[in-house]
Design a protein around this motif. Structure first.
Motif, short mmCIF file in Angstrom:
data_model
loop_
_atom_site.label_atom_id
_atom_site.label_comp_id
_atom_site.label_asym_id
_atom_site.label_seq_id
_atom_site.Cartn_x
_atom_site.Cartn_y
_atom_site.Cartn_z
N ASN A 55 0.38 -1.14 -0.03
CA ASN A 55 -0.45 0.16 0.21
C ASN A 55 1.32 0.84 -0.33
OD1 ASN A 55 -1.74 1.83 0.36
ND2 ASN A 55 -2.85 1.50 2.44
N LEU A 62 -2.71 4.66 1.29
CA LEU A 62 -3.80 4.52 1.44
C LEU A 62 -4.87 4.20 2.42
CD1 LEU A 62 -4.44 4.58 -1.81
CD2 LEU A 62 -4.69 6.33 -1.20
N LYS A 63 -5.57 4.47 3.27
CA LYS A 63 -6.84 5.09 4.58
C LYS A 63 -7.87 4.81 3.87
CE LYS A 63 -3.55 4.10 7.78
NZ LYS A 63 -3.39 3.75 9.05
N ASN A 64 -8.44 4.28 4.31
CA ASN A 64 -10.71 4.58 3.76
C ASN A 64 -10.87 5.01 5.60
OD1 ASN A 64 -10.43 4.31 0.80
ND2 ASN A 64 -9.88 2.01 1.15
N ARG A 65 -11.72 6.65 5.14
CA ARG A 65 -12.48 6.34 6.46
C ARG A 65 -14.23 6.55 6.18
NH1 ARG A 65 -12.44 11.84 8.95
NH2 ARG A 65 -12.30 12.74 6.61
N GLN A 66 -14.53 5.88 7.12
CA GLN A 66 -16.02 6.77 7.49
C GLN A 66 -16.92 6.97 8.29
OE1 GLN A 66 -17.13 2.49 6.65
NE2 GLN A 66 -18.71 2.91 8.16
N TYR A 84 -17.60 8.49 3.34
CA TYR A 84 -16.57 7.59 2.90
C TYR A 84 -15.54 8.92 2.89
CZ TYR A 84 -18.86 3.08 3.30
OH TYR A 84 -20.29 2.82 3.63
N THR A 104 -11.35 8.84 1.19
CA THR A 104 -10.02 7.84 1.19
C THR A 104 -8.85 9.20 1.37
OG1 THR A 104 -11.14 6.24 -0.36
CG2 THR A 104 -8.79 6.62 -0.49
N GLU A 105 -7.94 8.69 1.91
CA GLU A 105 -6.59 10.02 1.93
C GLU A 105 -5.70 8.79 2.00
OE1 GLU A 105 -9.16 12.04 5.80
OE2 GLU A 105 -7.56 10.56 6.22
#
Length: 164
Positions: free
Chosen positions: A6, A83-87, A97, A99-100
């Motif tokens: 990643n 990459l990190k996904n947040r919700q 949602y 993506t950062e």
């Protein structure tokens, strides 16, 4: 191969100033958008087409403070991270949602002169400038209030040679 990777590498321009968030315990994060461009020539029309993608970038602690201090809108930067996904739940109850890119390494690519030019063209007021502006506004409000009450506005007294 059982391993995974990643890793994100971006070179782009800041779309806005670094927004800082401070937490109890002294930690902080900085968030800012980076724009990357893809330019190509349309074979059918011969026209140059530019597509811009926006990326949400997150830096932590000391790196965030450095970015806040030295970066301004329009500056060019290289970032490397994951990459990190947040919700989260929005106020209206919908699930949102994002993506950062969580930065692990970065390099400023704008020269100091370019960065200063960007800062002048997109002024983000430093705290001292804001304080001076607030003091001037308070003085102006006092003068307006004094005029409404038929009182002379407060001005700094000048030394004069008059004996009375």
């Amino acid at each position: 191969m059982s391993g995974t990777l990643n890793k994100v590498m971006l070179i782009g321009h800041l779309g806005d100033a670094v927004k800082m968030h401070y937490f109890e315990g002294g930690n902080c994060i900085g968030r800012f958008p980076i724009a990357t461009n893809e330019t190509y020539t349309n074979k059918q029309t011969g026209e140059r087409v530019t597509n811009t993608d926006w990326h949400n970038v997150v830096v932590r602690n000391k790196a965030a403070e450095i970015c806040e201090k030295y970066l301004s809108k329009g500056d060019k930067i290289y970032v490397e991270g994951r990459l990190k996904n947040r919700q989260w739940q929005a106020e209206d109850g919908t699930t949102r949602y994002a993506t950062e890119v969580h930065v692990q390494d970065f390099t400023f690519l704008s020269t100091k002169q370019e960065s200063m030019n960007n800062a002048q063209n997109n002024p983000a007021q430093p705290a001292q400038q804001q304080q001076k502006q607030q003091a001037a506004q308070q003085q102006q409000q006092q003068n307006v209030a004094a005029q409404q009450n038929n009182v002379a506005p407060s001005e700094p007294e000048e030394d004069d040679d008059l004996p009375f």
